[in-house]
Design an enzyme around this catalytic site. Structure first.
Site, short mmCIF file in Angstrom:
data_model
loop_
_atom_site.label_atom_id
_atom_site.label_comp_id
_atom_site.label_asym_id
_atom_site.label_seq_id
_atom_site.Cartn_x
_atom_site.Cartn_y
_atom_site.Cartn_z
N HIS A 122 -0.04 -5.21 -17.86
CA HIS A 122 -0.62 -6.35 -18.57
C HIS A 122 0.34 -6.95 -19.60
CE1 HIS A 122 -4.69 -6.99 -17.02
NE2 HIS A 122 -4.61 -5.73 -16.64
N VAL A 133 1.56 -16.51 -4.89
CA VAL A 133 1.77 -17.80 -5.55
C VAL A 133 1.67 -18.87 -4.48
CG1 VAL A 133 3.09 -17.20 -7.62
CG2 VAL A 133 4.27 -17.36 -5.43
N ARG A 134 1.04 -19.97 -4.83
CA ARG A 134 0.77 -20.97 -3.80
C ARG A 134 0.73 -22.38 -4.38
NH1 ARG A 134 -3.65 -17.85 -5.09
NH2 ARG A 134 -5.38 -19.02 -5.96
N HIS A 147 0.84 -1.20 0.00
CA HIS A 147 0.00 0.00 0.00
C HIS A 147 0.88 1.24 0.00
CE1 HIS A 147 -3.80 -2.06 0.65
NE2 HIS A 147 -3.24 -2.79 1.59
N HIS A 155 -0.85 -6.39 -5.44
CA HIS A 155 -1.06 -7.65 -4.72
C HIS A 155 -0.51 -8.77 -5.59
CE1 HIS A 155 -3.84 -11.24 -4.33
NE2 HIS A 155 -3.18 -11.24 -3.20
N GLY A 175 -8.18 -21.70 10.37
CA GLY A 175 -7.45 -21.39 11.60
C GLY A 175 -6.10 -20.78 11.32
N GLY A 176 -6.01 -20.09 10.20
CA GLY A 176 -4.75 -19.45 9.84
C GLY A 176 -4.40 -18.36 10.84
N ARG A 177 -3.25 -17.78 10.64
CA ARG A 177 -2.79 -16.76 11.57
C ARG A 177 -3.40 -15.42 11.17
NH1 ARG A 177 2.02 -13.54 12.11
NH2 ARG A 177 2.63 -13.36 14.29
N HIS A 219 -21.43 -6.01 -4.84
CA HIS A 219 -22.29 -5.04 -4.17
C HIS A 219 -21.98 -3.60 -4.59
CE1 HIS A 219 -18.69 -5.11 -1.68
NE2 HIS A 219 -19.06 -3.97 -1.15
#
Lengths: 302, 302
Positions: free
Chosen positions: B144, B108-109, B95, B105, B257-259, B174
């Site tokens: 892009h 990668v996972r 930010h 943002h 239950g992540g941090r 919304h």
């Protein structure tokens, strides 16, 4: 039924606005009357900004109709699926400037779900709850005593039941924290006649000012410094997290194509998030989470 | 597989942190290494606060394991139900202080879901996307183009597919608005061998800096006034709304239950909500929503 409730709600909105303006001593609510493009909803959103007491306050009346109950409402009540509905209510959130005045939220609402050839299903919901940044036992006791007083004409068991529901509802799982010190929360309320149920909703609505105004008057003169203000901005982050992640009312509103600006008027005016904000041991800031934001039998404390 | 991915992710985190620190020219990331009490998760959260360029930035590596895939992950993939899993990734949000520099943002996972006596199910996910307050066509085109460059070695159809997925994903229903100008988003990616899929994830991760750093350099000297800063704080509200209401990654993290503090590091440092904020006709502020926040074929604009 709808007309009776509507009349009461509009009067309630008006009366709370007048009381807030009186205590503000200058700032006025701006009234924004709106109708949805598809004519299926209308309302009057009253917003106060940058007042002497309130940095932002919204007191909203709205009525919406729909062809089909939205998902968030039928998850637990499959008998409502496919019914058309009308929902009307007054919802208010008041965010004070002074961190020693708690943020207040109240809501009363009426739902009716209809299907041709079947009896309508109707119910009331509502409640009020308080979110301090700096806790005061006497304020919590007064708030809950007034909540109890609103419930007493309807039975001994009413206050404990809706006090617990409020604690259960205003809980942030991901923080393992209550949003505030609670109050009352009820929903799906239709035991007894329409008149009896309506009387209960009115009692809750009518006791809000008695619960909140004395607390404002007691705390509005308390001086505060920048770090106390900062703590308030940080705590407001929790308010946002609750409303956007957990609040069924907010999700219902957004899912049912409600008016976004009116629904999200509940969000605080200014908010801060900082990574792993730490409070000093034994400080007032620490006491908020370690003592005040735990479900507690406040009325027995006095 | 897990070890290979882990090694890459830790290097990627380190390299992006170094590049950000270089551009910051002073401010450093604070490193917070953590392990969950139940030992089922650990990570390294790198946070930069009040830098010259970034008001808040977080670059987080984490690995978590669980006995049972959480609801948010199995809704669309029932074959995963009941499997134990390991998930690891790098996630970052930056930010900027200056409203003319867009928020970035990237993520990668890698997921692997296992069950005794069955083949493991694994997949990659990730992407990067850009959220300007003030739009610049040339920045959008560069962003892009770089996204496309990351995809090209893997086929002509890869960029358009994941560009569209990104537009579809980062959408606030919304508000009927995109969160930003998009980029890439992919998930459930396992077509081809592990090595091929891993190469694609690496290409996305490795192109982030090339996409973002030139934009920072171009905009960091632009002077801004209070009303432009205010517009940024207001637009950040949308970022919060998206992350808390819509973002599957955030919800997965909180549900599993992540941090919490690491997951919500994505939230902006300071945010404002005001009722019915209005932009002036034909202003840069209006152009943001009327032009930039619409899905657009940016690479063909050049």
């Amino acid at each position: 039924m709808i007309d009776l409730v509507k009349k009461y709600l509009i009067e309630l909105q008006q009366s709370i606005c007048s009381e807030v303006e009186l205590i503000e001593g200058g700032a006025k609510f701006a009234q924004d009357s709106w109708t949805r493009d598809d004519k299926r909803g209308s309302g009057l959103t009253n917003i106060l900004s940058n007042g002497n007491i309130f940095e932002k306050g919204g007191i909203n009346y709205s009525i919406i109709t729909g062809d089909k109950m939205p998902k968030s409402a039928t998850a637990l009540r499959p008998e409502l699926e496919g019914r058309k509905y009308t929902a009307l209510g007054v919802s208010l959130v008041l965010h004070p400037e002074n961190p020693f005045i708690p943020t207040a939220h109240a809501n009363v609402r009426f739902f009716i779900a209809e299907e041709q050839g079947k009896n309508p299903i109707w119910w009331f919901g509502g409640g009020f709850d308080l979110t301090p940044c700096y806790g005061f036992e006497e304020d919590a006791v007064h708030w809950h005593q007034t909540a109890k007083k609103a419930c007493m004409p309807f039975g001994e068991d009413v206050y404990p039941k809706y006090k617990k529901w409020c604690d259960d509802y205003f809980y942030l799982g991901h923080r393992d924290e209550q949003r505030g010190i609670g109050g009352l929360f009820f929903d799906d309320f239709n035991s007894g006649s329409f008149d009896e149920c309506f009387d209960f909703m009115k009692s809750v609505g009518n006791h809000f000012s008695e619960a909140y105004l004395p607390i404002i008057r007691k705390r509005m003169g308390t001086p505060y410094n920048e770090s106390e203000k900062d703590f308030q901005l940080y705590r407001r982050g929790r308010y946002v997290e609750f409303n956007l992640i957990h609040d069924r009312g907010t999700l219902f509103g957004l899912q049912s194509g409600g008016r976004t600006e009116s629904i999200l008027m509940s969000l605080p005016p200014t908010v801060k998030w900082s990574y792993q904000f730490k409070t000093k041991p034994n400080s007032e800031e620490e006491k908020l989470t370690s003592y005040f934001l735990k479900p507690r039998d406040w009325v027995s404390l006095k």
